[in-house]
Design an enzyme around this catalytic site. Structure first.
Site, PDB file in Angstrom:
ATOM      1  N   HIS A  24       3.279  14.102 -22.646  1.00 23.94           N
ATOM      2  CA  HIS A  24       3.108  13.415 -23.937  1.00 23.94           C
ATOM      3  C   HIS A  24       2.669  14.339 -25.083  1.00 23.94           C
ATOM      4  CE1 HIS A  24      -1.160  12.516 -23.047  1.00 23.94           C
ATOM      5  NE2 HIS A  24      -0.899  11.506 -22.242  1.00 23.94           N
ATOM      6  N   HIS A  78      -6.457   4.184 -12.515  1.00 23.09           N
ATOM      7  CA  HIS A  78      -5.957   4.374 -13.887  1.00 23.09           C
ATOM      8  C   HIS A  78      -4.507   3.910 -13.946  1.00 23.09           C
ATOM      9  CE1 HIS A  78      -5.208   6.049 -17.744  1.00 23.09           C
ATOM     10  NE2 HIS A  78      -4.990   7.294 -17.427  1.00 23.09           N
ATOM     11  N   GLU A  80      -2.212   4.556 -16.314  1.00 18.60           N
ATOM     12  CA  GLU A  80      -1.169   5.386 -16.939  1.00 18.60           C
ATOM     13  C   GLU A  80      -0.108   5.723 -15.890  1.00 18.60           C
ATOM     14  OE1 GLU A  80      -2.488   8.739 -19.309  1.00 18.60           O
ATOM     15  OE2 GLU A  80      -0.563   8.764 -20.361  1.00 18.60           O
ATOM     16  N   ASP A  82       1.728   8.094 -14.909  1.00 18.16           N
ATOM     17  CA  ASP A  82       1.785   9.256 -14.006  1.00 18.16           C
ATOM     18  C   ASP A  82       1.042   8.966 -12.700  1.00 18.16           C
ATOM     19  OD1 ASP A  82      -0.374   9.220 -15.821  1.00 18.16           O
ATOM     20  OD2 ASP A  82      -0.799  11.337 -15.557  1.00 18.16           O
ATOM     21  N   HIS A 145      -9.379   8.155 -19.112  1.00 21.93           N
ATOM     22  CA  HIS A 145      -8.720   8.449 -20.366  1.00 21.93           C
ATOM     23  C   HIS A 145      -8.224   7.194 -21.108  1.00 21.93           C
ATOM     24  CE1 HIS A 145      -4.289   9.680 -21.406  1.00 21.93           C
ATOM     25  NE2 HIS A 145      -4.992   9.866 -22.492  1.00 21.93           N
ATOM     26  N   ASP A 164      -8.312  11.188 -13.972  1.00 22.90           N
ATOM     27  CA  ASP A 164      -8.009  12.242 -14.953  1.00 22.90           C
ATOM     28  C   ASP A 164      -9.191  13.189 -15.198  1.00 22.90           C
ATOM     29  OD1 ASP A 164      -5.380  11.544 -15.470  1.00 22.90           O
ATOM     30  OD2 ASP A 164      -5.840  10.350 -17.247  1.00 22.90           O
ATOM     31  N   TYR A 191      -6.711  20.749 -20.743  1.00 25.33           N
ATOM     32  CA  TYR A 191      -6.593  19.310 -20.434  1.00 25.33           C
ATOM     33  C   TYR A 191      -7.674  18.530 -21.188  1.00 25.33           C
ATOM     34  CZ  TYR A 191      -5.752  15.153 -17.652  1.00 25.33           C
ATOM     35  OH  TYR A 191      -5.425  13.879 -17.269  1.00 25.33           O
ATOM     36  N   HIS A 222      -5.076  15.331 -11.152  1.00 24.98           N
ATOM     37  CA  HIS A 222      -4.185  16.433 -11.561  1.00 24.98           C
ATOM     38  C   HIS A 222      -4.823  17.759 -11.168  1.00 24.98           C
ATOM     39  CE1 HIS A 222      -1.720  13.814 -14.103  1.00 24.98           C
ATOM     40  NE2 HIS A 222      -2.806  13.382 -14.706  1.00 24.98           N
TER      41      HIS A 222
HETATM   42 FE1  FEO Z   1      -4.228   9.327 -18.228  1.00 26.33          FE
HETATM   43 FE2  FEO Z   1      -3.053  11.374 -15.725  1.00 26.33          FE
HETATM   44  O1  FEO Z   1      -3.096   9.899 -16.852  1.00 26.33           O
END
Ligand code: FEO
Length: 393
Positions: A24, A78, A80, A82, A145, A164, A191, A222
């Protein structure tokens, strides 16, 4: 594809996305990983999913340990995509699974997916869930996040699954922080700077909540897991979330048209270096805004330069101003400079951003008409050095 055992009965079942170069709007020159974890207990538990295009790898890794249909519990830390992109696959296969997430997570999942038939239970901070030998407890961490973000803690193994938080967009062959600490910390800073920076207050609350927990392993969603260097990354999160800056670090972010502003940027870098600062130069023709933000996270001094274009600033500098207005870094000192032909006072967008961010700007914007001369560069040097409060001379 095989799962990787991280503890007895606990497996990494994520994916390494070596080819990822954009996330993004953020450049990911070292790829990324989407980490998910499988716990083989009385209730077979999955913590998070991965990005949808990787479903086959993800399911194969789970299947190397257990039939995915046997999963009993799915933790969604989360929403999101991903992390949640493959949760519809899991909920479709594991028909009897119960999903646990915060109320905001349930709303997010319903907004993104057809959740008809999913058994969703909401949790809040302090709730815990026994899955057999292990008990999982939950701490909501809104805005680290998204509003739904949550961390899961396994007390008996002293493992934190903070999604995250503490993550890095970094694909590597190791699962932990055993190698290349400088790269890992730099990727964690990039990050943090590009994703977590606006939420310093919320990060501090999470750090307070985690401070009382014994932690042997931090397994983010991640990058690598933190084992060897937990004190270092926690110290960094304390520093970044408090918006602490290093008084010996500077970054100069600029664009140039015919080379005058570039010459000014180099003169300022030379002047600051001569006074003992560590200086990074970021020309936005060649440096992505996410790398410029990474260079800025710990810097006390920030130079912003642009020539005047159409009574305003160069578009990449305009984009950068928009970007940092949202990220809202604090506690910095700005030095604004540029070159012009016939309209001098046109760097207002930069000055307004510095003001909006509540940064110090002890010197007025320094403008040079057309081409820098030896005299104007000497005056620029003097003005740039005046903003400093330290010297290693
Ligand atoms: Fe906020 Fe890795 O997604």
């Amino acid at each position: 594809m095989q799962a990787v055992k991280i503890r007895e009965g606990i497996y990494w079942v994520g994916v390494k996305d070596w080819e990822l170069r954009e996330f993004h709007g953020y450049t990911t020159d070292k790829g990324s990983t989407y980490n998910a974890y499988l716990i083989m207990d009385e209730k077979i538990t999955l913590i998070d999913g991965v990005k949808a295009p990787f479903r086959d790898i993800f399911l194969a890794r789970i299947a190397s340990v257990v039939d995915p249909a046997k999963i009993d519990v799915v933790i969604c830390n989360h929403v999101e995509m991903d992390h949640s992109g493959t949760l519809p696959d899991i909920m479709g296969i594991a028909k009897n699974a119960t999903m646990y997430c915060p109320a905001a997570g349930e709303r997010g999942l319903k907004a993104h997916y057809d959740t008809a038939g999913w058994n969703i239970k909401t949790v809040k901070t302090g709730d815990s869930l026994s899955i057999g030998k292990h008990t999982l407890s939950f701490v909501l961490m809104p805005m680290v996040h998204w509003p739904d973000s949550m961390l899961t803690y396994m007390a008996d193994e002293k493992i934190l699954f903070p999604n995250d938080a503490f993550g890095q967009h970094y694909a590597t062959d190791t699962l932990t922080d055993s190698e290349d600490l400088d790269i890992i910390i730099d990727q964690a800073k990039k990050y943090y700077g590009n994703i977590v920076l606006p939420y310093g207050a919320q990060v501090q609350k999470v750090l307070e909540a985690a401070a009382g927990l014994p932690i042997d392993m931090i397994c983010p969603s991640h990058g690598v897991c933190w084992v060897k260097h937990i004190p270092e990354i926690v110290a960094k999160y304390k520093k970044w979330s408090a918006y602490e800056t290093d008084a010996d670090k500077a970054v100069i972010i600029f664009d140039s048209m015919w080379g005058s502003t570039e010459k000014m940027a180099n003169e300022i870098a030379d002047a600051w270096t001569a006074k003992g600062l560590r200086v990074t130069l970021c020309c936005l023709k060649t440096t992505n805004i996410s790398d410029a933000v990474n260079a800025m996270v710990e810097a006390k001094y920030v130079g912003f330069g642009s020539p005047v274009l159409n009574n305003g600033i160069m578009p990449p500098m305009g984009a950068f101003m928009t970007y940092i207005k949202g990220l809202a870094p604090k506690n910095k000192t700005a030095f604004v400079f540029g070159s012009y032909g016939w309209k001098k006072d046109a760097l207002g967008q930069i000055e307004d951003t510095v003001k909006a961010l509540n940064w110090e700007m002890p010197e007025p914007t320094f403008m040079i008409n057309w081409r820098p001369t030896a005299e104007s560069l000497a005056a620029l040097r003097e003005s740039a050095q005046k903003v400093m409060t330290i010297s290693r001379d």
